[in-house]
Design a protein around this motif. Structure first.
Motif, PDB file in Angstrom:
ATOM      1  N   GLU A   9      32.696  -3.878 -29.316  1.00  0.00           N
ATOM      2  CA  GLU A   9      33.580  -4.076 -28.271  1.00  0.00           C
ATOM      3  C   GLU A   9      34.176  -2.687 -27.979  1.00  0.00           C
ATOM      4  OE1 GLU A   9      33.817  -5.857 -31.110  1.00  0.00           O
ATOM      5  OE2 GLU A   9      34.695  -7.751 -31.344  1.00  0.00           O
ATOM      6  N   TYR A  10      33.507  -1.590 -28.723  1.00  0.00           N
ATOM      7  CA  TYR A  10      34.013  -0.208 -28.118  1.00  0.00           C
ATOM      8  C   TYR A  10      32.938   0.162 -27.688  1.00  0.00           C
ATOM      9  CZ  TYR A  10      38.078  -0.457 -31.578  1.00  0.00           C
ATOM     10  OH  TYR A  10      39.206  -0.813 -31.957  1.00  0.00           O
ATOM     11  N   PRO A  11      32.419  -0.207 -26.329  1.00  0.00           N
ATOM     12  CA  PRO A  11      31.137   0.436 -25.421  1.00  0.00           C
ATOM     13  C   PRO A  11      31.457   1.895 -25.375  1.00  0.00           C
ATOM     14  CG  PRO A  11      32.539  -0.880 -24.218  1.00  0.00           C
ATOM     15  CD  PRO A  11      33.090  -1.220 -25.574  1.00  0.00           C
ATOM     16  N   LEU A  12      32.747   2.499 -24.936  1.00  0.00           N
ATOM     17  CA  LEU A  12      32.832   4.020 -24.514  1.00  0.00           C
ATOM     18  C   LEU A  12      32.701   4.602 -25.828  1.00  0.00           C
ATOM     19  CD1 LEU A  12      33.243   5.844 -22.188  1.00  0.00           C
ATOM     20  CD2 LEU A  12      35.682   5.650 -22.784  1.00  0.00           C
ATOM     21  N   ALA A  13      33.315   4.377 -26.934  1.00  0.00           N
ATOM     22  CA  ALA A  13      33.111   4.983 -28.112  1.00  0.00           C
ATOM     23  C   ALA A  13      31.660   5.062 -28.567  1.00  0.00           C
ATOM     24  CB  ALA A  13      34.003   4.521 -29.159  1.00  0.00           C
ATOM     25  N   VAL A  14      31.221   3.944 -28.670  1.00  0.00           N
ATOM     26  CA  VAL A  14      29.685   3.977 -28.962  1.00  0.00           C
ATOM     27  C   VAL A  14      28.751   4.842 -28.141  1.00  0.00           C
ATOM     28  CG1 VAL A  14      27.516   2.563 -29.390  1.00  0.00           C
ATOM     29  CG2 VAL A  14      29.761   1.475 -30.007  1.00  0.00           C
ATOM     30  N   LYS A  15      28.967   4.830 -26.818  1.00  0.00           N
ATOM     31  CA  LYS A  15      28.118   5.614 -25.928  1.00  0.00           C
ATOM     32  C   LYS A  15      28.415   7.136 -26.272  1.00  0.00           C
ATOM     33  CE  LYS A  15      28.241   7.132 -20.997  1.00  0.00           C
ATOM     34  NZ  LYS A  15      28.982   8.414 -20.987  1.00  0.00           N
ATOM     35  N   ARG A  16      29.553   7.456 -26.448  1.00  0.00           N
ATOM     36  CA  ARG A  16      29.944   8.918 -26.672  1.00  0.00           C
ATOM     37  C   ARG A  16      29.518   9.402 -28.141  1.00  0.00           C
ATOM     38  NH1 ARG A  16      35.722   9.527 -23.406  1.00  0.00           N
ATOM     39  NH2 ARG A  16      34.604   9.563 -21.365  1.00  0.00           N
ATOM     40  N   LEU A  17      29.407   8.301 -29.202  1.00  0.00           N
ATOM     41  CA  LEU A  17      29.100   8.635 -30.365  1.00  0.00           C
ATOM     42  C   LEU A  17      27.502   8.718 -30.380  1.00  0.00           C
ATOM     43  CD1 LEU A  17      30.116   9.098 -33.476  1.00  0.00           C
ATOM     44  CD2 LEU A  17      29.500   6.430 -33.581  1.00  0.00           C
ATOM     45  N   ARG A  18      26.841   8.007 -29.692  1.00  0.00           N
ATOM     46  CA  ARG A  18      25.298   8.121 -29.582  1.00  0.00           C
ATOM     47  C   ARG A  18      25.048   9.600 -28.926  1.00  0.00           C
ATOM     48  NH1 ARG A  18      24.050   1.940 -27.726  1.00  0.00           N
ATOM     49  NH2 ARG A  18      23.563   1.181 -29.882  1.00  0.00           N
ATOM     50  N   THR A  19      25.654   9.994 -27.905  1.00  0.00           N
ATOM     51  CA  THR A  19      25.580  11.256 -27.278  1.00  0.00           C
ATOM     52  C   THR A  19      25.688  12.374 -28.182  1.00  0.00           C
ATOM     53  OG1 THR A  19      26.133  10.373 -24.943  1.00  0.00           O
ATOM     54  CG2 THR A  19      26.260  12.852 -25.242  1.00  0.00           C
ATOM     55  N   ALA A  20      26.955  12.369 -29.029  1.00  0.00           N
ATOM     56  CA  ALA A  20      27.330  13.638 -29.837  1.00  0.00           C
ATOM     57  C   ALA A  20      26.083  13.421 -31.068  1.00  0.00           C
ATOM     58  CB  ALA A  20      28.393  13.094 -30.544  1.00  0.00           C
ATOM     59  N   ILE A  21      25.455  12.461 -31.483  1.00  0.00           N
ATOM     60  CA  ILE A  21      24.536  12.285 -32.492  1.00  0.00           C
ATOM     61  C   ILE A  21      23.456  12.978 -32.198  1.00  0.00           C
ATOM     62  CG2 ILE A  21      22.973  10.950 -33.669  1.00  0.00           C
ATOM     63  CD1 ILE A  21      25.063   8.912 -34.215  1.00  0.00           C
ATOM     64  N   ARG A  22      22.842  12.645 -30.792  1.00  0.00           N
ATOM     65  CA  ARG A  22      21.718  13.449 -30.118  1.00  0.00           C
ATOM     66  C   ARG A  22      21.998  14.947 -30.072  1.00  0.00           C
ATOM     67  NH1 ARG A  22      21.833   8.621 -26.675  1.00  0.00           N
ATOM     68  NH2 ARG A  22      22.547  10.148 -25.078  1.00  0.00           N
ATOM     69  N   GLN A  23      23.049  15.225 -29.489  1.00  0.00           N
ATOM     70  CA  GLN A  23      23.456  16.589 -29.321  1.00  0.00           C
ATOM     71  C   GLN A  23      23.413  17.567 -30.734  1.00  0.00           C
ATOM     72  OE1 GLN A  23      27.062  16.491 -27.402  1.00  0.00           O
ATOM     73  NE2 GLN A  23      26.289  16.410 -25.111  1.00  0.00           N
ATOM     74  N   ALA A  24      23.869  16.829 -31.597  1.00  0.00           N
ATOM     75  CA  ALA A  24      24.087  17.595 -33.179  1.00  0.00           C
ATOM     76  C   ALA A  24      22.805  17.671 -33.795  1.00  0.00           C
ATOM     77  CB  ALA A  24      24.927  16.655 -33.887  1.00  0.00           C
ATOM     78  N   GLU A  25      21.739  16.736 -33.165  1.00  0.00           N
ATOM     79  CA  GLU A  25      20.531  16.825 -33.866  1.00  0.00           C
ATOM     80  C   GLU A  25      19.721  17.920 -33.086  1.00  0.00           C
ATOM     81  OE1 GLU A  25      19.692  12.093 -35.025  1.00  0.00           O
ATOM     82  OE2 GLU A  25      19.142  12.776 -32.958  1.00  0.00           O
TER      83      GLU A  25
END
Length: 550
Positions: A246-262
C-alpha cells in the motif's frame, strides 16, 4: 559499473556544492505522499515550466524533496536561502511566488511562520534530511554526509566496535517494544552460523501512523546505510526490506535507492575493497497488521501465511530459514548513520536516562498541525499536542490522546504533563508503539474509540490462538452493547476479565496488547461506560413498570 574503489565522496560533495552555488534560489517542493495527494507534482511541474519561461534556469533551481512535516498545510514549498515557506500552494500561485521572489518579497497570504513551535521545538536526527534532499538522487544524500558512516565502519572499525558504539548511544528499537538495539545486535553477532540476515520491518500498519513510510519516501538511503552498518556489525550478508504494498511511492523510491547504491558500490560484493558484501531485496506485504510481529513477518518472507510462532527460539538465534536474523524497524536503522558519524555519547546526550535520543511521531486526529514531528525523548505530551501540534481546532476541548495505535491506550488531559518515554507511557497503560499519536476531542465518544480499535484488532487477528481469535470478537460485541444501550454491570465485569485473559494468554503482541485501548479507557473514562449502563438499567425499570401497568 562504478566500483567503490573509484568513489571519492569528497569529490562528489565538491561537485555538488559547485553546482548548487550557481543558483541564487533553490525551490523545494514536497514530494511525499501527503503533498502528492494534494497535487504537489503539478505544482512542481508548474515551477519548472515557469522558471524556464522566465529564463531563470541559471538562477533558480526547482527541486523535489521529501516530507517537510506540516502535512496539514500541503502542498508545502520552501525557498532557500530566502527562508520562505509556503502552504497549500496551487498551480495558479506559482507565477505570483516567482515574481515576488525576484523582487525580494514574499506572498504573505501563503507564507508559514517558521518561528512557530512546530518548527522551533523539534530536534531532527532521523528526519535531518527530510524536506532537504531529493530522495531519488544519491548524490544529494552524499552531499549531506551520506554513506560516510558506512565507509568509516568498514574501513576503520571492527564489528564489535560498531556494536559497542550503538550500545553506548542507548538507542532502543523504535518499532514498539523498545528493546536495546545494541543488545539485539550483540545476540545476532554472537550467534553461531555462517549465513545471517538483516531485515528491515517497514510493515507499518497502525491507523494514523505514517512515520516509516515518510522516512522511506524522504530519505531511503539512510535506511539502507543503517542496514548495511548493522549487517557489518552482526556478520550478515543478505538483507530484506519488508514493506507493505500500500506504500507505492515508498516502494518506488526504495527500489531506486537500492539500484543507485548498487551502482555506486555501497551495496553488493566487496564493498570498498573491504571484503564485506551485503545485498538488499524488497519483499512486499499484503497489508496484514500481524506481520508487524517479527515471527509472522519472517513467515511471510518465507512464502508462508503471516502467522506468529511461539518464542523461544527468538529470530536473533533462529529466524529466517532457521538462521540468525536481525530485525529492526525503519526508524531504528535511520538513526544508525548519524550515531556512527557523531558518536554514541552524542546520541545518548539527547533524551532521558532510560530513553535516549529522539522519537518521530505522526500527529493525527483532532489537532491543528497534522503532520510528522521529531522530538527529544522526555518532552511532555502537552508540549507535543498544544505547542508543536497547535492544540485542538474549531473551539473544541481536548479529551484524550491515543498513543501506540491499536496496541496503545487513551491518555486523559490530567496526565498530559507526563514526559514521553517508554517507561512512562507503559505506566499510564499505553505504549510508545511505532509513533502514532491520535488526538481525540470532546465530540468523540470514548467507547466508540475503544470499539474502533477493537474492531481493527479483531479483523487483523490471524486466528492462530484462541484467546485473540475469540477474545477480540467477544469484547467487540460487548462494546456494541454499551453503544446500543443494552449493557449491564455483568457485561463490564466480563469485558475486563476477557481483556486480562487476552493479555496473559495470547500468543503474540497483537493479542496481548489489543485490550489496551479498552482497559485504558476504562481506567480513565469509566464514567462514560457507567453512564451507558445506567441508561440501560433505567430503561429496564421503565419497561418493567409499564408491563405491570404502573
Amino acid at each position: 559499473m562504478t566500483t567503490t574503489n573509484e568513489i571519492n565522496l569528497e569529490e562528489i560533495i565538491r561537485k555538488q556544492r559547485e553546482e548548487l552555488e550557481r543558483y541564487q534560489h533553490i525551490i523545494h517542493v514536497c514530494g511525499s505522499t501527503g503533498c502528492v495527494s494534494s497535487d504537489s507534482q503539478a505544482v512542481l511541474a508548474a515551477f519548472e515550466k515557469e522558471v524556464k519561461f522566465l529564463g531563470l534556469e541559471d538562477k533558480v533551481l526547482v527541486k523535489q524533496v521529501g516530507c517537510m512535516g506540516l502535512c496539514a498545510a500541503g502542498p508545502v514549498v520552501s525557498i532557500k536561502p530566502d527562508n520562505l515557506l509556503y502552504k497549500t500552494v496551487k498551480v495558479e500561485d506559482v507565477p505570483q511566488i516567482l515574481r515576488a521572489l525576484l523582487k525580494g518579497e514574499a506572498v504573505e497570504e501563503l507564507r508559514i511562520d517558521t518561528n512557530q513551535p512546530f518548527f522551533t521545538r523539534q530536534h531532527k536526527v532521523t528526519l535531518e534530511n527530510s524536506g532537504v534532499i531529493n530522495p531519488e538522487k544519491i548524490e544529494d544524500y552524499i552531499l549531506h554526509d551520506g554513506y560516510k558512516a558506512l565507509l568509516q565502519v568498514i574501513t576503520a572499525m571492527s564489528p564489535q566496535g560498531v556494536i559497542d558504539e550503538i550500545k553506548k548511544s542507548g538507542l532502543r528499537g523504535r518499532g514498539g517494544g523498545g528493546f536495546p538495539t545494541g543488545n539485539k545486535w550483540q545476540i545476532v553477532h554472537d550467534a553461531p552460523g555462517g549465513l545471517k540476515y538483516v531485515i528491515c520491518n517497514a510493515d507499518e500498519g497502525d491507523p494514523g501512523a505514517f512515520m516509516d513510510r515518510s522516512i522511506i519516501e524522504s530519505d531511503p538511503h539512510a535506511v539502507l546505510e543503517g542496514m548495511a552498518i548493522a549487517a557489518y556489525a552482526v556478520g550478515a550478508s543478505r538483507g530484506f526490506v519488508y514493506v507493505r504494498a500500500e506504500y507505492p511511492l515508498a516502494v518506488k523510491r526504495l527500489r531506486t535507492a537500492i539500484r543507485q547504491a548498487e551502482r555506486a558500490g555501497f551495496l553488493g560484493e566487496n564493498i570498498h575493497g573491504s571484503g564485506f558484501s551485503f545485498s538488499v531485496e524488497i519483499r512486499l506485504g499484503a497489508g496484514a497488521f500481524v506481520c508487524g510481529e517479527e515471527t509472522a513477518l519472517i513467515s511471510s518472507i518465507e512464502g508462508e501465511r503471516g502467522m506468529p510462532r511461539p518464542r523461544p527460539p527468538y529470530p536473533a538465534i533462529s529466524g529466517l530459514d532457521g538462521k540468525p536474523t536481525l530485525i529492526n524497524n525503519v526508524e531504528t536503522y535511520a538513526n544508525v548513520p548519524a550515531i556512527i558519524r557523531n558518536g554514541g555519547e552524542w546520541f545518548a546526550s539527547i533524551g532521558t536516562e532510560k530513553s535516549k535520543g529522539t522519537k518521530v511521531f505522526a500527529l493525527t486526529g483532532k489537532i491543528a498541525n497534522t503532520g510528522l514531528v521529531e522530538v527529544p525523548m522526555g518532552i511532555t505530551l502537552r508540549e507535543i499536542i498544544f505547542d508543536i501540534g497547535g492544540g485542538v481546532p474549531n473551539g473544541h476541548r481536548f479529551k484524550a490522546v491515543q498513543t501506540g495505535g491499536p496496541s496503545g491506550g487513551c491518555i486523559p488531559e490530567e496526565l498530559l504533563d507526563t514526559p514521553v518515554d517508554y517507561e512512562n507511557l507503559t505506566r499510564l497503560g499505553s505504549i510508545m508503539g511505532s509513533g502514532g499519536m491520535i488526538v481525540i476531542d470532546d465530540t468523540s465518544d470514548i467507547v466508540s474509540v475503544a470499539r474502533y480499535f477493537m474492531e481493527f484488532s479483531m479483523d487483523e487477528s490471524c486466528g492462530k490462538c484462541v484467546p485473540c481469535r475469540i477474545g477480540t470478537v467477544k469484547i467487540y460485541h460487548i462494546l456494541n452493547k454499551f453503544l446500543e444501550g443494552n449493557a449491564t454491570e455483568a457485561d463490564l465485569e466480563q469485558m475486563e476479565a476477557l481483556c486480562e485473559m487476552m493479555q496473559t494468554t495470547s500468543l503474540c503482541g497483537l493479542g496481548k496488547s489489543a485490550p489496551n485501548p479498552v482497559l485504558s479507557s476504562l481506567k480513565y473514562f469509566r464514567h462514560e461506560y457507567l453512564s451507558k449502563i445506567r441508561r440501560s438499567e433505567q430503561s429496564e425499570e421503565v419497561n418493567a413498570a409499564a408491563a405491570l401497568g404502573q
